[in-house]
Design a protein around this motif. Structure first.
Motif, PDB file in Angstrom:
ATOM      1  N   GLU A   1     -30.948  17.126  13.134  1.00  0.00           N
ATOM      2  CA  GLU A   1     -29.555  17.325  12.713  1.00  0.00           C
ATOM      3  C   GLU A   1     -29.034  18.635  13.296  1.00  0.00           C
ATOM      4  O   GLU A   1     -29.656  19.688  13.142  1.00  0.00           O
ATOM      5  CB  GLU A   1     -29.483  17.383  11.186  1.00  0.00           C
ATOM      6  CG  GLU A   1     -28.076  17.582  10.653  1.00  0.00           C
ATOM      7  CD  GLU A   1     -28.051  17.693   9.133  1.00  0.00           C
ATOM      8  OE1 GLU A   1     -26.952  17.946   8.590  1.00  0.00           O
ATOM      9  OE2 GLU A   1     -29.115  17.543   8.498  1.00  0.00           O
ATOM     10  N   LEU A   2     -27.911  18.564  14.001  1.00  0.00           N
ATOM     11  CA  LEU A   2     -27.288  19.760  14.554  1.00  0.00           C
ATOM     12  C   LEU A   2     -26.523  20.493  13.455  1.00  0.00           C
ATOM     13  O   LEU A   2     -25.785  19.874  12.677  1.00  0.00           O
ATOM     14  CB  LEU A   2     -26.340  19.388  15.694  1.00  0.00           C
ATOM     15  CG  LEU A   2     -27.007  18.978  17.008  1.00  0.00           C
ATOM     16  CD1 LEU A   2     -26.002  18.280  17.924  1.00  0.00           C
ATOM     17  CD2 LEU A   2     -27.609  20.200  17.701  1.00  0.00           C
ATOM     18  N   TRP A   3     -26.711  21.802  13.393  1.00  0.00           N
ATOM     19  CA  TRP A   3     -26.008  22.633  12.425  1.00  0.00           C
ATOM     20  C   TRP A   3     -25.099  23.601  13.156  1.00  0.00           C
ATOM     21  O   TRP A   3     -25.540  24.301  14.089  1.00  0.00           O
ATOM     22  CB  TRP A   3     -27.003  23.448  11.589  1.00  0.00           C
ATOM     23  CG  TRP A   3     -27.802  22.646  10.612  1.00  0.00           C
ATOM     24  CD1 TRP A   3     -27.647  21.336  10.274  1.00  0.00           C
ATOM     25  CD2 TRP A   3     -28.918  23.131   9.833  1.00  0.00           C
ATOM     26  NE1 TRP A   3     -28.569  20.961   9.338  1.00  0.00           N
ATOM     27  CE2 TRP A   3     -29.362  22.039   9.035  1.00  0.00           C
ATOM     28  CE3 TRP A   3     -29.550  24.355   9.723  1.00  0.00           C
ATOM     29  CZ2 TRP A   3     -30.435  22.151   8.154  1.00  0.00           C
ATOM     30  CZ3 TRP A   3     -30.617  24.474   8.832  1.00  0.00           C
ATOM     31  CH2 TRP A   3     -31.046  23.383   8.053  1.00  0.00           C
ATOM     32  N   ASP A   4     -23.857  23.668  12.741  1.00  0.00           N
ATOM     33  CA  ASP A   4     -22.978  24.718  13.268  1.00  0.00           C
ATOM     34  C   ASP A   4     -23.262  26.019  12.515  1.00  0.00           C
ATOM     35  O   ASP A   4     -24.119  26.067  11.623  1.00  0.00           O
ATOM     36  CB  ASP A   4     -21.507  24.312  13.171  1.00  0.00           C
ATOM     37  CG  ASP A   4     -21.051  24.029  11.742  1.00  0.00           C
ATOM     38  OD1 ASP A   4     -21.729  24.442  10.773  1.00  0.00           O
ATOM     39  OD2 ASP A   4     -19.985  23.401  11.578  1.00  0.00           O
ATOM     40  N   LYS A   5     -22.551  27.068  12.863  1.00  0.00           N
ATOM     41  CA  LYS A   5     -22.821  28.380  12.262  1.00  0.00           C
ATOM     42  C   LYS A   5     -22.638  28.351  10.753  1.00  0.00           C
ATOM     43  O   LYS A   5     -23.436  28.954  10.009  1.00  0.00           O
ATOM     44  CB  LYS A   5     -21.895  29.440  12.884  1.00  0.00           C
ATOM     45  CG  LYS A   5     -22.221  30.873  12.483  1.00  0.00           C
ATOM     46  CD  LYS A   5     -21.313  31.857  13.190  1.00  0.00           C
ATOM     47  CE  LYS A   5     -21.638  33.292  12.820  1.00  0.00           C
ATOM     48  NZ  LYS A   5     -22.946  33.734  13.373  1.00  0.00           N
ATOM     49  N   LYS A   6     -21.625  27.636  10.283  1.00  0.00           N
ATOM     50  CA  LYS A   6     -21.370  27.582   8.842  1.00  0.00           C
ATOM     51  C   LYS A   6     -22.496  26.861   8.108  1.00  0.00           C
ATOM     52  O   LYS A   6     -22.980  27.349   7.067  1.00  0.00           O
ATOM     53  CB  LYS A   6     -20.039  26.881   8.576  1.00  0.00           C
ATOM     54  CG  LYS A   6     -19.675  26.823   7.096  1.00  0.00           C
ATOM     55  CD  LYS A   6     -18.327  26.154   6.879  1.00  0.00           C
ATOM     56  CE  LYS A   6     -17.988  26.102   5.396  1.00  0.00           C
ATOM     57  NZ  LYS A   6     -16.686  25.423   5.162  1.00  0.00           N
ATOM     58  N   LYS A   7     -22.931  25.720   8.627  1.00  0.00           N
ATOM     59  CA  LYS A   7     -24.014  24.968   7.976  1.00  0.00           C
ATOM     60  C   LYS A   7     -25.309  25.789   8.012  1.00  0.00           C
ATOM     61  O   LYS A   7     -26.058  25.831   7.020  1.00  0.00           O
ATOM     62  CB  LYS A   7     -24.220  23.634   8.707  1.00  0.00           C
ATOM     63  CG  LYS A   7     -25.350  22.767   8.156  1.00  0.00           C
ATOM     64  CD  LYS A   7     -24.966  22.147   6.828  1.00  0.00           C
ATOM     65  CE  LYS A   7     -26.067  21.212   6.298  1.00  0.00           C
ATOM     66  NZ  LYS A   7     -26.105  19.924   6.998  1.00  0.00           N
ATOM     67  N   LEU A   8     -25.546  26.453   9.122  1.00  0.00           N
ATOM     68  CA  LEU A   8     -26.752  27.259   9.246  1.00  0.00           C
ATOM     69  C   LEU A   8     -26.763  28.411   8.241  1.00  0.00           C
ATOM     70  O   LEU A   8     -27.800  28.733   7.657  1.00  0.00           O
ATOM     71  CB  LEU A   8     -26.867  27.801  10.666  1.00  0.00           C
ATOM     72  CG  LEU A   8     -28.031  28.746  10.949  1.00  0.00           C
ATOM     73  CD1 LEU A   8     -29.367  28.064  10.689  1.00  0.00           C
ATOM     74  CD2 LEU A   8     -27.965  29.251  12.385  1.00  0.00           C
ATOM     75  N   SER A   9     -25.594  29.004   8.017  1.00  0.00           N
ATOM     76  CA  SER A   9     -25.514  30.158   7.107  1.00  0.00           C
ATOM     77  C   SER A   9     -25.862  29.782   5.669  1.00  0.00           C
ATOM     78  O   SER A   9     -26.167  30.659   4.857  1.00  0.00           O
ATOM     79  CB  SER A   9     -24.117  30.781   7.165  1.00  0.00           C
ATOM     80  OG  SER A   9     -23.142  29.893   6.634  1.00  0.00           O
ATOM     81  N   ASN A  10     -25.835  28.477   5.355  1.00  0.00           N
ATOM     82  CA  ASN A  10     -26.238  28.036   4.015  1.00  0.00           C
ATOM     83  C   ASN A  10     -27.747  28.141   3.804  1.00  0.00           C
ATOM     84  O   ASN A  10     -28.218  28.104   2.666  1.00  0.00           O
ATOM     85  CB  ASN A  10     -25.811  26.583   3.788  1.00  0.00           C
ATOM     86  CG  ASN A  10     -24.313  26.421   3.711  1.00  0.00           C
ATOM     87  OD1 ASN A  10     -23.600  27.328   3.298  1.00  0.00           O
ATOM     88  ND2 ASN A  10     -23.822  25.256   4.129  1.00  0.00           N
ATOM     89  N   HIS A  11     -28.485  28.285   4.911  1.00  0.00           N
ATOM     90  CA  HIS A  11     -29.940  28.254   4.810  1.00  0.00           C
ATOM     91  C   HIS A  11     -30.637  29.480   5.385  1.00  0.00           C
ATOM     92  O   HIS A  11     -31.771  29.785   4.989  1.00  0.00           O
ATOM     93  CB  HIS A  11     -30.472  27.008   5.514  1.00  0.00           C
ATOM     94  CG  HIS A  11     -29.931  25.730   4.972  1.00  0.00           C
ATOM     95  ND1 HIS A  11     -30.196  25.294   3.691  1.00  0.00           N
ATOM     96  CD2 HIS A  11     -29.113  24.798   5.523  1.00  0.00           C
ATOM     97  CE1 HIS A  11     -29.576  24.146   3.474  1.00  0.00           C
ATOM     98  NE2 HIS A  11     -28.920  23.816   4.566  1.00  0.00           N
ATOM     99  N   VAL A  12     -30.030  30.174   6.338  1.00  0.00           N
ATOM    100  CA  VAL A  12     -30.624  31.350   6.961  1.00  0.00           C
ATOM    101  C   VAL A  12     -29.666  32.525   6.807  1.00  0.00           C
ATOM    102  O   VAL A  12     -28.501  32.442   7.214  1.00  0.00           O
ATOM    103  CB  VAL A  12     -30.933  31.110   8.457  1.00  0.00           C
ATOM    104  CG1 VAL A  12     -31.487  32.376   9.109  1.00  0.00           C
ATOM    105  CG2 VAL A  12     -31.926  29.970   8.615  1.00  0.00           C
ATOM    106  N   GLY A  13     -30.163  33.617   6.229  1.00  0.00           N
ATOM    107  CA  GLY A  13     -29.308  34.767   5.934  1.00  0.00           C
ATOM    108  C   GLY A  13     -29.204  35.742   7.078  1.00  0.00           C
ATOM    109  O   GLY A  13     -29.602  36.906   6.958  1.00  0.00           O
ATOM    110  N   SER A  14     -28.679  35.268   8.219  1.00  0.00           N
ATOM    111  CA  SER A  14     -28.505  36.136   9.379  1.00  0.00           C
ATOM    112  C   SER A  14     -27.224  35.747  10.098  1.00  0.00           C
ATOM    113  O   SER A  14     -26.857  34.559  10.155  1.00  0.00           O
ATOM    114  CB  SER A  14     -29.693  36.013  10.333  1.00  0.00           C
ATOM    115  OG  SER A  14     -29.487  36.793  11.492  1.00  0.00           O
TER     116      SER A  14
END
Length: 432
Positions: A159-172
């Motif tokens: 599953e491709l994650w954009d920056k917003k989706k990624l920020s839900n899981h990685v705090g960087s």
């Protein structure tokens, strides 16, 4: 054929948190076996276990301790696929062969699932893995990977994650997106390795530690493997030495393999345990992570909420401080967190990142060049080699067709290649 013979495990987070303490005697007499496996890491133990399950009498020789090398101190990430992309394999091998390779890489993850369940191996196995991009160009690479896996092979677990989706899981804030794979994962590598060893001995495999193979002689109907105080006479031999192959021990066999791999140092630090809020501010869904640089960073949370943070290569003398700075570039919120452990070890790379599996002669087998995918691919390699020894080499022949460049010139050329190559790859990572 192992360097670092007779040594004990170096002190790492893994060695301090192992849940099985196994110790084996050295070989001190002449013994006989169907198969002699040299090396007691993931590959050697996986091969031995597969062969034992087929009714073969197997002896494993280890120059140091079970899991002494990368199998006991790696990042612990079990990743499907190969370091080269799907498109490259389709171009090189054709669709049918590339599809076989892809399916076997998925089987490699399934093997971990099966063994943990069958042998009750307690190794903190968790599914979930994300490759993250530091800029839009590298995100395009991840988009191509997802498209190739889906369109060519029907793989739907990415599953491709954009920056917003990624920020839900990685705090960087340093990443612009990522590719999440729900089937890949991570584990405690030393506990998994020790679990394989226990399963092997329970299956009547004999393991000898501090028993380096110092010579291999091919006779008419068998092979002699000599150790300092003993000898194994076997019908087949499996070289499971990977980055620790010693070409000086046996020029006929060792140098053949050593010319195909480039041992690259990998370094890992482990923080003190993080409280729940701090751990969730780093990764909140239990996955493991790496970026898609050439010289990449990788990290995950341990079962006791330590951040394990590693990098593929560096020549910095103070590696703990160097890795801490790399970690803080990504997670500045960890500024006050102490580093409890730091360690290093070599992994075996090939120049084109293709795995190198095959035979030196009809009864001497090997697998190496896992190029960062060894946690999973070693299990697959062990199964494929066991199949070949048992009479079915169809799947081994698929890997034997892969082209793996030879590195000529010995260790001096390898050291020069690393000295030149690492700064070059850092340059590419910075500007590509």
């Amino acid at each position: 054929m192992l360097n670092f013979s007779y040594q004990e495990h170096i002190r790492t987070y893994y060695s301090d948190s192992r849940n099985i303490h196994l110790q084996f005697t050295s070989l001190s007499k002449q013994v006989f076996a169907d198969v002699c496996v040299i090396g007691a890491g993931f590959l050697g133990l996986s091969t031995a276990l597969e062969l034992a399950e087929k009714g073969k009498h197997v002896i494993v020789l280890e120059g140091a301790r079970v899991g002494f090398g990368a199998s006991g101190r790696s990042g612990g990430q079990a990743i499907n696929g190969f370091e080269e992309g799907i498109d490259e394999y389709i171009e090189q091998q054709g669709f049918e062969q590339a599809k076989k390779l892809w399916d076997m890489s998925l089987e490699a993850i399934q093997i971990i699932d099966e063994r943990i369940k069958k042998y009750n191996i307690q190794c903190d196995w968790k599914k979930g893995y994300a490759t993250l991009a530091l800029n839009e160009r590298r995100l395009d690479d991840l988009i191509r990977i997802e498209k190739a896996a889906h369109d060519a092979f029907g793989y739907t677990n990415m599953e491709l994650w954009d920056k917003k989706k990624l920020s839900n899981h990685v705090g960087s804030e340093v990443y612009c997106g990522g590719l999440y794979d729900s089937q890949s994962g991570h584990l405690h590598p030393l506990n998994y390795c020790l679990g394989l060893a226990k399963a092997a001995i329970d299956s009547q495999v004999s393991i000898f530690e501090h028993s380096p193979a110092i010579d291999i002689k091919s006779k008419d109907s068998y092979i002699e493997v000599s150790t300092p105080e003993g000898m194994v006479k076997a019908n087949h031999v499996v070289l499971a030495t990977n980055a620790y192959i010693d070409s000086k021990t046996n020029k006929k066999f060792g140098s053949t393999l050593a010319r195909k791999i480039l041992p690259v140092e990998s370094f890992i630090i482990a923080t003190e345990p993080l409280d729940e809020d701090m751990a969730n501010s780093v990764i909140n869904n239990g996955m493991s992570v790496c970026d898609n640089n050439i010289l990449l960073d990788y990290y995950r949370l341990s079962a006791d909420n330590r951040l394990l943070f590693g990098s593929d290569s560096s020549s910095n003398t103070n590696m703990i401080e160097k890795m801490r700075r790399n970690m803080l570039d990504i997670f500045p919120q960890l500024e006050s967190i102490k580093i409890d452990y730091g360690w290093a070890g070599p992994i075996d790379m090939t120049l084109n990142a293709s795995p190198h599996f095959g035979r030196i002669q009809s009864n001497i087998y090997f697998a190496q060049g896992f190029s960062g995918h060894g946690v999973a691919l070693t299990g697959l390699a062990g199964r494929i080699i066991a199949e070949a020894i048992d009479g079915n080499d169809e799947r081994l022949r698929v890997f034997e067709k892969l082209k793996v460049p030879t590195i000529w010139g010995g260790n001096c050329v390898k050291k020069l290649a690393l000295k030149i190559g690492i700064p070059y790859y850092r340059f590419l990572d910075k500007y590509r």
